[in-house]
Design a protein around this motif. Structure first.
Motif, PDB file in Angstrom:
ATOM      1  N   GLN A   1       0.806  -1.320  -0.001  1.00 28.80           N
ATOM      2  CA  GLN A   1      -0.105   0.035   0.088  1.00 28.80           C
ATOM      3  C   GLN A   1       0.900   1.161  -0.136  1.00 28.80           C
ATOM      4  N   ARG A   2       0.414   2.162  -0.913  1.00 27.24           N
ATOM      5  CA  ARG A   2       1.367   3.452  -0.867  1.00 27.24           C
ATOM      6  C   ARG A   2       0.588   4.823  -0.894  1.00 27.24           C
ATOM      7  N   GLY A   3       1.061   6.091  -0.524  1.00 29.38           N
ATOM      8  CA  GLY A   3       0.346   7.006  -0.919  1.00 29.38           C
ATOM      9  C   GLY A   3       1.193   8.157  -0.581  1.00 29.38           C
ATOM     10  N   THR A   4       0.431   9.386  -0.657  1.00 34.31           N
ATOM     11  CA  THR A   4       1.101  10.752  -0.535  1.00 34.31           C
ATOM     12  C   THR A   4       0.293  11.349   0.534  1.00 34.31           C
ATOM     13  N   VAL A   5       1.037  12.171   1.531  1.00 30.66           N
ATOM     14  CA  VAL A   5       0.400  12.779   2.648  1.00 30.66           C
ATOM     15  C   VAL A   5       1.039  14.268   2.648  1.00 30.66           C
ATOM     16  N   THR A   6       0.320  15.055   2.735  1.00 32.57           N
ATOM     17  CA  THR A   6       0.772  16.512   2.957  1.00 32.57           C
ATOM     18  C   THR A   6       0.668  17.136   4.484  1.00 32.57           C
ATOM     19  N   PHE A   7       1.757  17.751   4.873  1.00 35.11           N
ATOM     20  CA  PHE A   7       1.722  18.166   6.077  1.00 35.11           C
ATOM     21  C   PHE A   7       1.636  19.749   5.700  1.00 35.11           C
ATOM     22  N   PRO A   8       0.811  20.473   6.571  1.00 35.43           N
ATOM     23  CA  PRO A   8       0.377  21.778   6.325  1.00 35.43           C
ATOM     24  C   PRO A   8       1.386  22.565   6.800  1.00 35.43           C
ATOM     25  N   PHE A   9       1.206  23.963   6.162  1.00 36.51           N
ATOM     26  CA  PHE A   9       2.172  25.049   6.690  1.00 36.51           C
ATOM     27  C   PHE A   9       2.038  25.140   8.196  1.00 36.51           C
ATOM     28  N   SER A  10       3.202  25.275   8.898  1.00 32.49           N
ATOM     29  CA  SER A  10       3.371  25.442  10.332  1.00 32.49           C
ATOM     30  C   SER A  10       3.552  26.503  10.907  1.00 32.49           C
ATOM     31  N   SER A  11       2.931  27.266  11.689  1.00 35.55           N
ATOM     32  CA  SER A  11       3.424  28.771  12.001  1.00 35.55           C
ATOM     33  C   SER A  11       4.051  28.351  13.487  1.00 35.55           C
ATOM     34  N   PRO A  12       4.933  29.430  13.661  1.00 36.06           N
ATOM     35  CA  PRO A  12       5.630  29.206  14.879  1.00 36.06           C
ATOM     36  C   PRO A  12       4.614  29.087  16.383  1.00 36.06           C
ATOM     37  N   GLY A  13       5.121  28.133  16.993  1.00 33.98           N
ATOM     38  CA  GLY A  13       4.224  28.020  18.030  1.00 33.98           C
ATOM     39  C   GLY A  13       3.238  26.957  18.021  1.00 33.98           C
ATOM     40  N   ALA A  14       3.077  26.410  16.748  1.00 34.58           N
ATOM     41  CA  ALA A  14       2.074  25.241  16.326  1.00 34.58           C
ATOM     42  C   ALA A  14       2.222  24.235  17.585  1.00 34.58           C
ATOM     43  N   SER A  15       0.985  23.610  17.751  1.00 34.39           N
ATOM     44  CA  SER A  15       0.915  22.679  18.737  1.00 34.39           C
ATOM     45  C   SER A  15       1.752  21.262  18.149  1.00 34.39           C
ATOM     46  N   ALA A  16       2.037  20.380  19.013  1.00 33.12           N
ATOM     47  CA  ALA A  16       2.764  19.099  18.630  1.00 33.12           C
ATOM     48  C   ALA A  16       1.770  18.367  17.302  1.00 33.12           C
ATOM     49  N   ALA A  17       0.540  18.648  17.633  1.00 30.72           N
ATOM     50  CA  ALA A  17      -0.304  17.776  16.837  1.00 30.72           C
ATOM     51  C   ALA A  17      -0.420  18.123  15.391  1.00 30.72           C
ATOM     52  N   ALA A  18       0.258  19.455  14.994  1.00 32.37           N
ATOM     53  CA  ALA A  18       0.492  19.769  13.688  1.00 32.37           C
ATOM     54  C   ALA A  18       1.393  19.012  12.941  1.00 32.37           C
ATOM     55  N   ALA A  19       2.378  18.448  13.681  1.00 30.93           N
ATOM     56  CA  ALA A  19       3.501  17.688  13.191  1.00 30.93           C
ATOM     57  C   ALA A  19       3.048  16.076  13.105  1.00 30.93           C
ATOM     58  N   ILE A  20       1.782  15.783  13.025  1.00 30.03           N
ATOM     59  CA  ILE A  20       1.258  14.517  13.049  1.00 30.03           C
ATOM     60  C   ILE A  20       0.341  14.174  12.002  1.00 30.03           C
ATOM     61  N   GLN A  21       0.347  13.162  11.057  1.00 33.20           N
ATOM     62  CA  GLN A  21      -0.704  13.048  10.382  1.00 33.20           C
ATOM     63  C   GLN A  21      -1.035  11.518  10.395  1.00 33.20           C
ATOM     64  N   ASN A  22      -2.442  11.053  10.520  1.00 37.99           N
ATOM     65  CA  ASN A  22      -2.699   9.874  10.663  1.00 37.99           C
ATOM     66  C   ASN A  22      -3.383   9.247   9.392  1.00 37.99           C
ATOM     67  N   VAL A  23      -3.108   8.241   9.041  1.00 36.66           N
ATOM     68  CA  VAL A  23      -3.751   7.766   7.455  1.00 36.66           C
ATOM     69  C   VAL A  23      -4.190   6.509   8.044  1.00 36.66           C
ATOM     70  N   VAL A  24      -5.342   6.172   7.163  1.00 34.04           N
ATOM     71  CA  VAL A  24      -6.026   4.973   7.092  1.00 34.04           C
ATOM     72  C   VAL A  24      -5.481   4.305   6.177  1.00 34.04           C
ATOM     73  N   ILE A  25      -5.385   2.868   6.303  1.00 37.03           N
ATOM     74  CA  ILE A  25      -4.959   1.821   5.449  1.00 37.03           C
ATOM     75  C   ILE A  25      -5.729   0.728   5.598  1.00 37.03           C
ATOM     76  N   ALA A  26      -5.624  -0.230   4.610  1.00 36.85           N
ATOM     77  CA  ALA A  26      -6.486  -1.458   4.657  1.00 36.85           C
ATOM     78  C   ALA A  26      -5.573  -2.543   5.694  1.00 36.85           C
ATOM     79  N   ALA A  27      -6.336  -3.485   6.316  1.00 33.91           N
ATOM     80  CA  ALA A  27      -5.804  -4.092   7.394  1.00 33.91           C
ATOM     81  C   ALA A  27      -4.505  -4.820   7.029  1.00 33.91           C
ATOM     82  N   VAL A  28      -3.659  -4.754   7.903  1.00 34.85           N
ATOM     83  CA  VAL A  28      -2.286  -5.536   7.765  1.00 34.85           C
ATOM     84  C   VAL A  28      -1.896  -6.115   9.065  1.00 34.85           C
ATOM     85  N   ASP A  29      -0.764  -7.317   9.159  1.00 26.20           N
ATOM     86  CA  ASP A  29      -0.345  -7.574  10.362  1.00 26.20           C
ATOM     87  C   ASP A  29       0.764  -6.722  10.503  1.00 26.20           C
TER      88      ASP A  29
END
Lengths: 106, 131
Positions: A16-44
């Motif tokens: 499985q493969r794909g492309t994810v974008t991280f948005p522009f991040s301003s100074p002082g952005a929360s740590a959550a801005a540095a994380i992206q969660n992607v849904v994939i088909a089930a794997v072991d």
């Protein structure tokens, strides 16, 4: 001959493969801005390998241009978490695209 | 199966080619690996372009960038006044030793407004320089 990575039957079960974008991040952005969660088909997760490629760059006045490291981690069978290594608090980070791949072996 | 993944606002942040069919409210099936939908918003029926966010105004300048906000004639007047004004010399010295100039720093605002109040800048120039 199939590559027997885990001592099982060998061979690739799925890719499985794909492309994810991280948005522009301003100074002082929360740590959550540095994380992206992607849904994939089930794997072991125990039989899967995550590969991440990022060409995103960040310019620092003190260190010049540098690559932004991104890591990938399977949270569970259907969740891939991509985490940007740089979480600057004093500088803006440009939008960045990251290419990922999850290979599951038999 | 190819999907676009959207966030809570409908914005597409991921395009994925998955090994099987996946049903999730934030996954929109695509016909191909169309990376062009990245950054677009899903309305529920179609993809629409999203205007790029306005760049944030620069509020922190290098010393040269700050100096370049003054005209040459204004600099001449300020330097001439500094020869007889301790307050203006302090302002100029503070700038010279600063790492950078924050336009929202109260000391910067006060200094520039004082130059205007003292007649070294025309009316309205302080707001332009600090804007």
């Amino acid at each position: 001959m199939a590559f027997d990575l885990f001592g099982g039957g060998g061979g690739v079960k799925s890719v499985q493969r794909g492309t994810v974008t991280f948005p522009f991040s301003s100074p002082g952005a929360s740590a959550a801005a540095a994380i992206q969660n992607v849904v994939i088909a089930a794997v072991d997760p125990a039989r899967s390998v995550v590969e991440v490629t990022s060409s995103a760059k960040w310019h620092s006045s003190s260190t010049g241009q540098m690559l932004i490291g991104v890591t990938g981690n399977l949270l569970d069978a259907t969740s891939l978490q991509l985490r940007r290594g740089l979480n600057a608090t004093e500088a803006s980070i440009p939008e960045a695209a990251v290419v990922w791949q999850v290979v599951e072996y038999n | 199966m190819i999907y676009a993944q959207i966030d809570d606002t409908g914005l597409c942040f991921a395009v994925s080619s998955l090994s099987g069919e996946v049903s999730a409210p934030n996954l929109i099936p695509l016909a191909s690996m169309a990376a062009t939908v990245l950054g677009q918003r899903w309305t529920g029926t179609e993809w629409v372009e999203v205007a790029p966010p306005e760049p944030e105004p620069v509020r922190t300048l290098t010393k040269l960038q700050f100096r370049n906000r003054f005209t040459f004639a204004e600099k001449q007047a300020i330097y001439a006044a500094a020869a007889v004004s301790v307050d203006i010399r302090i302002f100029l010295d503070d700038i010279s030793v600063a790492e950078e100039i924050n336009l929202d720093d109260p000391a910067t605002v006060f200094g520039v407004q004082t130059l205007e109040a003292g007649g070294l800048l025309a009316a309205g120039r302080a707001a332009e320089i600090l804007g």
